[in-house]
Design an enzyme around this catalytic site. Structure first.
Site, mmCIF file in Angstrom:
data_model
loop_
_atom_site.group_PDB
_atom_site.id
_atom_site.type_symbol
_atom_site.label_atom_id
_atom_site.label_comp_id
_atom_site.label_asym_id
_atom_site.label_seq_id
_atom_site.Cartn_x
_atom_site.Cartn_y
_atom_site.Cartn_z
ATOM 1 N N THR A 71 39.658 45.750 40.695
ATOM 2 C CA THR A 71 38.955 47.032 40.757
ATOM 3 C C THR A 71 39.375 47.821 41.995
ATOM 4 O OG1 THR A 71 37.046 46.093 39.586
ATOM 5 C CG2 THR A 71 36.665 48.117 40.845
ATOM 6 N N LYS A 103 35.326 34.212 33.543
ATOM 7 C CA LYS A 103 35.764 35.256 34.470
ATOM 8 C C LYS A 103 35.730 36.652 33.860
ATOM 9 C CE LYS A 103 39.503 36.100 37.797
ATOM 10 N NZ LYS A 103 39.991 37.398 37.394
ATOM 11 N N ALA A 271 46.917 32.296 39.584
ATOM 12 C CA ALA A 271 47.323 32.019 40.967
ATOM 13 C C ALA A 271 46.860 30.660 41.461
ATOM 14 C CB ALA A 271 46.781 33.101 41.895
ATOM 15 N N PHE A 380 28.376 47.061 47.495
ATOM 16 C CA PHE A 380 27.391 47.024 46.423
ATOM 17 C C PHE A 380 26.118 47.736 46.893
ATOM 18 C CE2 PHE A 380 30.395 43.853 45.310
ATOM 19 C CZ PHE A 380 30.299 43.629 43.942
ATOM 20 N N TRP A 408 34.239 51.282 42.526
ATOM 21 C CA TRP A 408 33.528 50.905 41.296
ATOM 22 C C TRP A 408 32.584 52.028 40.892
ATOM 23 C CZ3 TRP A 408 28.682 50.429 39.304
ATOM 24 C CH2 TRP A 408 28.544 49.682 38.122
#
Length: 554
Positions: A71, A103, A271, A380, A408
């Site tokens: 994001t 996820k 990863a 957030f 976001w």
């Protein structure tokens, strides 16, 4: 409040031909997959010789709360456009395993997404299916060769090439196949990897042409003969057929963000069990087509970023101009000892206790790889100013700026401060270095990563790993870089050791020679190359109605 999928479904999406035109790609250089996505041919780069700035986005050690690295990457690329820079994105493709597991998808979130979000998360242009088919064709050729007389004298007990499936399915980790009598093959122990852990995924992402692809495919070691000598795909004359299955998959996929920023989404190695970077071709194309390329590497700077620098950059000669380290208040509180259910409660003291995790990731980027960095605080709504200030003050103490990021919620507008800092960092001269030298032994390379990047005291090798080390030494594979498969939830190989653990040792339980990809995979701890589904899979919430509208996808 709209969900991610609702935001994506309500977006005003532009024809992909228009997006391509904005970066100088003519329609004849596109292979259209409907109106909103396309494969890009190499002819798109004709006459374009100057590379842009390369910006790598990584993160602190992930937590169950999620950090928002993709994001942030998308929002940063949009923000760079808002301040007048010609920017692009290069991201990985989502695997169906996480989409239907725990996820979720990998198309970003909120107002920082790549679209068409549903297509990208569900099959997309079929690249991963092509990799699955190529992987399993090679497996079929191996077992058929053994059945048809075994001219190469392949030892069935030493076949290392597994079949794969792009789904989390623990039931397939260990199997016995070839049952049912002589006409059905030779019974042997076998198993499946998830497709994104297949060496063919790594090969696709590290190839820069069809010719390079074929050469790498031919070098794949499928097992060993009765004399203990490696048997390769080229000895089975398999590389041509495998390359045919991958002829379209190797071409980068062009899409766009919600704000119309061009984005390549191509290749998807994990990863924690693979090298965690999008394809070389997508990265190189985007660098030629833009002035600033934003790319990401999976999980924290101990995994994706380390492999980006030590594997991808080593193979290509690329050097990142700046690195963004994504952090959240929630994640730092988690590393500071707060229970997941209480992460929404203000606790500046816990943020302070969790800061050593962030400091270590900063140290890896700025002191080991010597690349200038900025910390993006993915903010957030419940984060307090006191908590934010703890992060800013801590980062300032190690001479790195931390900026609040609201992409976001606000898209590119919420990332302008971050974009300006990235541009400033890109003006600095990069002193980029690798973590280890190519001429070190494999054991020394693994030890370098473990001690410098993870902070371990040392490395231990099991008897199984030592047996493979003898083959590596005797067959001349010591010059290859290492790709360490390790849990993403800790600097150590123990998921329970969060924050910045001390006094631990990394245990390498097995090694795999990925001769085609061009690296040695070191399996540590309990890491699995075929994940399992959680108790409540995301698949249970995903649905579609009679009009074809999908819900529950995130």
């Amino acid at each position: 409040m709209l969900t991610d999928i609702e935001i994506a479904q309500n977006a005003a999406i532009k024809p992909i031909t228009k997006i391509a035109k904005s970066i100088g790609i003519k329609e004849e250089s596109l292979e259209l997959y409907g109106p909103y996505k396309a494969k890009v041919k190499s002819s798109a780069l004709a006459g374009k010789e100057q590379d842009g700035k390369l910006i790598l986005v990584t993160a602190i050690t992930p937590t169950p709360a999620g950090e928002g690295k993709t994001t942030t990457s998308i929002g940063l690329a949009d923000a760079l456009r808002k301040i007048g820079k010609k920017s692009m994105l290069a991201l990985r493709e989502p695997s169906l395993g996480p989409v239907f597991g725990v996820k979720g998808g990998a198309a970003g979130g909120g107002y920082a997404q790549v679209i068409p979000m549903e297509d990208i998360n569900l099959h997309f242009t079929g690249d991963i299916h092509a990799i699955t088919a190529a992987n399993n064709l090679l497996a079929a050729l191996v077992d058929n060769h053994i059945y048809q007389g075994n001219k190469l004298k392949i030892d069935p007990r030493l076949v290392t090439w597994k079949r794969c499936l792009d789904m989390n399915d623990r039931q397939l980790r260990y199997t016995i196949d070839g049952l049912g009598g002589k006409s059905n093959g030779m019974p042997r122990q076998d198993g499946f990897d998830i497709s994104v852990a297949s060496e063919i995924m790594a090969i696709l992402c590290l190839s820069d042409s069809i010719e390079d692809l074929k050469e790498r495919l031919g070098r794949i070691i499928i097992g060993y003969d009765f004399e203990g000598e490696p048997v390769t795909a080229s000895m089975l004359n398999a590389q041509g057929a495998l390359a045919v299955l991958l002829k379209d998959a190797i071409k980068p996929n062009l899409v766009q963000t919600l704000e119309g920023t061009p984005a390549f989404v191509h290749g998807g190695p994990f990863a924690n069990i693979a090298h965690g970077c999008n394809s070389i071709m997508a990265t190189k194309y985007a660098l030629r087509l833009s002035d600033y390329l934003v790319t990401e590497a999976g999980f924290g700077a101990d995994l994706g970023a380390e492999k980006f620098c030590d594997i991808k950059c080593r193979i290509t000669g690329l050097k990142p101009d700046a690195v963004v380290i994504v952090a959240t208040v929630k994640a730092l509180k988690y590393h500071g000892g707060v229970n997941k259910k209480e992460l929404g409660i203000p606790n500046a003291e816990a943020v302070e206790k969790g800061m050593p995790n962030l400091y270590k990731h900063i140290e890896n980027i700025t002191e080991v790889f010597k690349v200038p960095a900025v910390v993006a605080i993915n903010k957030f709504s419940k984060d307090t100013q006191e908590e934010i200030d703890v992060i800013k003050k801590g980062c300032a103490s190690v001479k790195v700026k931390a900026v609040e990021c609201l992409v976001w919620e606000k898209g590119g507008e919420g990332g302008i401060e971050l974009a300006k800092e990235v541009v400033r960092l890109c003006r600095k001269r990069s002193r980029f270095e690798y973590c280890y030298d190519s001429d070190l032994s494999i054991t020394e390379k693994i030890k370098a990563v473990a001690t410098k990047i993870y902070g371990a005291d040392g490395v231990e090798f099991t008897s199984e790993a030592k047996a493979v080390l003898k083959i590596i030494n005797s067959k001349g594979y010591n010059n290859l870089p290492v790709c360490i498969a390790k849990t993403q939830f800790s600097f150590s190989d123990n998921v329970k050791l969060i924050n910045r653990p001390k006094n631990f040792t990394i245990t390498v339980r097995d090694l795999r020679i990925s001769a085609g990809a061009g690296f040695i995979v070191a399996l540590t701890g309990e890491i699995m190359t075929m994940p399992g589904l959680p108790k409540v899979p995301a698949a249970e919430a995903i649905d579609i109605d009679n009009e074809g509208k999908i819900t529950g996808l995130f």
